[in-house]
Motif scaffolding. Sequence first.
Motif, PDB file in Angstrom:
ATOM      1  N   LEU A  37       0.904  -1.470   0.209  1.00 23.64           N
ATOM      2  CA  LEU A  37      -0.010  -0.032  -0.026  1.00 23.64           C
ATOM      3  C   LEU A  37       0.857   1.177   0.110  1.00 23.64           C
ATOM      4  CD1 LEU A  37      -2.352  -1.461   2.545  1.00 23.64           C
ATOM      5  CD2 LEU A  37      -3.075  -0.696   0.222  1.00 23.64           C
ATOM      6  N   THR A  38       0.683   2.325  -1.017  1.00 23.86           N
ATOM      7  CA  THR A  38       1.140   3.419  -1.022  1.00 23.86           C
ATOM      8  C   THR A  38      -0.031   4.470  -1.175  1.00 23.86           C
ATOM      9  OG1 THR A  38       1.272   3.529  -3.415  1.00 23.86           O
ATOM     10  CG2 THR A  38       3.263   2.749  -2.195  1.00 23.86           C
ATOM     11  N   GLY A  39       0.624   5.731  -0.581  1.00 24.10           N
ATOM     12  CA  GLY A  39      -0.390   6.827  -0.393  1.00 24.10           C
ATOM     13  C   GLY A  39       0.169   8.221  -0.571  1.00 24.10           C
ATOM     14  N   THR A  40      -0.675   9.142  -1.130  1.00 20.34           N
ATOM     15  CA  THR A  40      -0.161  10.465  -1.105  1.00 20.34           C
ATOM     16  C   THR A  40      -1.372  11.508  -0.867  1.00 20.34           C
ATOM     17  OG1 THR A  40       1.176   9.823  -3.159  1.00 20.34           O
ATOM     18  CG2 THR A  40       0.795  12.119  -2.737  1.00 20.34           C
ATOM     19  N   VAL A  41      -0.967  12.498  -0.084  1.00 22.95           N
ATOM     20  CA  VAL A  41      -1.995  13.401   0.338  1.00 22.95           C
ATOM     21  C   VAL A  41      -2.280  14.187  -0.881  1.00 22.95           C
ATOM     22  CG1 VAL A  41      -2.578  15.698   1.512  1.00 22.95           C
ATOM     23  CG2 VAL A  41      -1.158  13.807   2.597  1.00 22.95           C
ATOM     24  N   SER A  42      -3.623  14.310  -1.550  1.00 22.28           N
ATOM     25  CA  SER A  42      -3.868  14.955  -3.016  1.00 22.28           C
ATOM     26  C   SER A  42      -4.674  16.198  -2.704  1.00 22.28           C
ATOM     27  CB  SER A  42      -4.936  13.870  -3.647  1.00 22.28           C
ATOM     28  OG  SER A  42      -6.052  13.633  -2.745  1.00 22.28           O
ATOM     29  N   ALA A  43      -5.089  16.403  -1.581  1.00 21.94           N
ATOM     30  CA  ALA A  43      -5.757  17.906  -1.230  1.00 21.94           C
ATOM     31  C   ALA A  43      -6.010  18.032   0.162  1.00 21.94           C
ATOM     32  CB  ALA A  43      -7.223  17.610  -1.926  1.00 21.94           C
ATOM     33  N   VAL A  44      -5.906  19.142   0.604  1.00 26.52           N
ATOM     34  CA  VAL A  44      -6.297  19.864   1.992  1.00 26.52           C
ATOM     35  C   VAL A  44      -7.406  20.840   1.834  1.00 26.52           C
ATOM     36  CG1 VAL A  44      -5.388  20.708   4.195  1.00 26.52           C
ATOM     37  CG2 VAL A  44      -4.022  18.921   2.711  1.00 26.52           C
ATOM     38  N   GLU A  45      -8.486  20.762   2.328  1.00 26.15           N
ATOM     39  CA  GLU A  45      -9.596  21.396   2.277  1.00 26.15           C
ATOM     40  C   GLU A  45     -10.180  21.620   3.718  1.00 26.15           C
ATOM     41  OE1 GLU A  45     -12.391  19.537  -0.469  1.00 26.15           O
ATOM     42  OE2 GLU A  45     -11.134  19.816  -2.112  1.00 26.15           O
ATOM     43  N   GLY A  46      -9.766  22.856   4.390  1.00 27.38           N
ATOM     44  CA  GLY A  46     -10.220  22.980   5.692  1.00 27.38           C
ATOM     45  C   GLY A  46      -9.681  21.940   6.421  1.00 27.38           C
ATOM     46  N   GLU A  47     -10.536  21.430   7.313  1.00 26.54           N
ATOM     47  CA  GLU A  47      -9.799  20.302   8.269  1.00 26.54           C
ATOM     48  C   GLU A  47      -9.999  19.063   7.411  1.00 26.54           C
ATOM     49  OE1 GLU A  47     -14.046  18.664  10.120  1.00 26.54           O
ATOM     50  OE2 GLU A  47     -12.776  19.671  11.367  1.00 26.54           O
ATOM     51  N   ASP A  48     -10.333  18.747   6.236  1.00 22.89           N
ATOM     52  CA  ASP A  48     -10.302  17.388   5.534  1.00 22.89           C
ATOM     53  C   ASP A  48      -9.072  17.443   4.873  1.00 22.89           C
ATOM     54  OD1 ASP A  48     -12.881  17.237   6.386  1.00 22.89           O
ATOM     55  OD2 ASP A  48     -13.851  17.530   4.464  1.00 22.89           O
ATOM     56  N   ILE A  49      -8.472  16.294   4.877  1.00 21.68           N
ATOM     57  CA  ILE A  49      -7.394  15.808   4.334  1.00 21.68           C
ATOM     58  C   ILE A  49      -7.400  14.615   3.314  1.00 21.68           C
ATOM     59  CG2 ILE A  49      -4.958  14.921   4.608  1.00 21.68           C
ATOM     60  CD1 ILE A  49      -4.868  16.079   7.492  1.00 21.68           C
ATOM     61  N   HIS A  50      -7.433  14.790   2.097  1.00 26.75           N
ATOM     62  CA  HIS A  50      -7.678  13.825   1.072  1.00 26.75           C
ATOM     63  C   HIS A  50      -6.396  13.078   0.757  1.00 26.75           C
ATOM     64  CE1 HIS A  50     -11.734  15.472  -0.029  1.00 26.75           C
ATOM     65  NE2 HIS A  50     -11.042  16.797   0.556  1.00 26.75           N
ATOM     66  N   ILE A  51      -6.660  11.578   0.861  1.00 25.49           N
ATOM     67  CA  ILE A  51      -5.404  10.724   0.664  1.00 25.49           C
ATOM     68  C   ILE A  51      -5.749   9.929  -0.671  1.00 25.49           C
ATOM     69  CG2 ILE A  51      -3.838   9.274   1.672  1.00 25.49           C
ATOM     70  CD1 ILE A  51      -4.630  10.536   4.165  1.00 25.49           C
ATOM     71  N   ASP A  52      -4.999   9.758  -1.570  1.00 28.04           N
ATOM     72  CA  ASP A  52      -5.260   8.916  -2.787  1.00 28.04           C
ATOM     73  C   ASP A  52      -4.262   7.633  -2.155  1.00 28.04           C
ATOM     74  OD1 ASP A  52      -6.579  10.227  -4.281  1.00 28.04           O
ATOM     75  OD2 ASP A  52      -5.045  11.050  -5.297  1.00 28.04           O
ATOM     76  N   VAL A  53      -4.725   6.318  -2.228  1.00 26.67           N
ATOM     77  CA  VAL A  53      -4.364   5.393  -1.837  1.00 26.67           C
ATOM     78  C   VAL A  53      -4.121   4.055  -3.046  1.00 26.67           C
ATOM     79  CG1 VAL A  53      -4.121   3.144  -0.110  1.00 26.67           C
ATOM     80  CG2 VAL A  53      -4.665   5.466   0.515  1.00 26.67           C
ATOM     81  N   VAL A  54      -3.185   3.409  -3.120  1.00 23.52           N
ATOM     82  CA  VAL A  54      -3.257   2.361  -4.160  1.00 23.52           C
ATOM     83  C   VAL A  54      -2.604   1.192  -3.552  1.00 23.52           C
ATOM     84  CG1 VAL A  54      -2.076   1.714  -6.413  1.00 23.52           C
ATOM     85  CG2 VAL A  54      -2.981   3.980  -6.262  1.00 23.52           C
ATOM     86  N   GLY A  55      -3.009  -0.052  -3.693  1.00 24.43           N
ATOM     87  CA  GLY A  55      -2.586  -1.193  -3.351  1.00 24.43           C
ATOM     88  C   GLY A  55      -1.945  -2.131  -4.454  1.00 24.43           C
ATOM     89  N   ARG A  56      -0.890  -2.611  -4.476  1.00 30.64           N
ATOM     90  CA  ARG A  56      -0.411  -3.381  -5.621  1.00 30.64           C
ATOM     91  C   ARG A  56       0.113  -4.692  -5.212  1.00 30.64           C
ATOM     92  NH1 ARG A  56       1.470   1.712  -6.653  1.00 30.64           N
ATOM     93  NH2 ARG A  56       0.649   2.671  -8.772  1.00 30.64           N
ATOM     94  N   ASP A  57      -0.212  -5.875  -6.006  1.00 34.41           N
ATOM     95  CA  ASP A  57       0.157  -7.154  -5.698  1.00 34.41           C
ATOM     96  C   ASP A  57       1.165  -7.435  -6.908  1.00 34.41           C
ATOM     97  OD1 ASP A  57      -1.820  -8.132  -7.562  1.00 34.41           O
ATOM     98  OD2 ASP A  57      -3.062  -8.521  -6.177  1.00 34.41           O
ATOM     99  N   SER A  58       1.452  -8.775  -7.178  1.00 35.86           N
ATOM    100  CA  SER A  58       2.195  -9.181  -8.311  1.00 35.86           C
ATOM    101  C   SER A  58       1.433  -9.133  -9.539  1.00 35.86           C
ATOM    102  CB  SER A  58       2.532 -10.677  -8.040  1.00 35.86           C
ATOM    103  OG  SER A  58       1.638 -11.428  -8.153  1.00 35.86           O
TER     104      SER A  58
END
Length: 153
Positions: free
Chosen positions: A114-135
Amino acid sequence: MTTASRSDSLGGGGRATGGPTASAQVGATLPELVVHADPTFVISTALATRDFQDVHHDRDKAVARGSKDIFVNILTDTGLVQRFVTDWTGPRAIVKSISLRLGVPLYAGDTLTLTGTVSAVEGEDIHIDVVGRDSLGDHITAKVVIALRGSND
């Protein structure tokens, strides 16, 4: 044996160091989480989520239905995404939403990263994009929205 590890050092309580502050930055990356999905993990998590579909615990029936092996269920995937994000944030996180899309299966014996990146911050909300990769490729693509409780909450 089921194992999970972070690619960086862990702080107290199993939490990854360097979690978000009140001013999370767009583009910040979360520490990787690696989970080995051995058969016990696949079966026990399906049963723990009360998912009794045979493709999650009976290898012969899964193969008879066209699958390569038993595979992880979506409830487990959702729990892994939530764990991934809250391991980064620590106990201050309030998970407001998780939107998840499944891709390739996560079969018993494979490893999910699993990897993730903060994609947006809107007020108190933090948006995170997550990707889970397997073989086989992308198993999970998710969008998570969290808020952080203040130290006085």
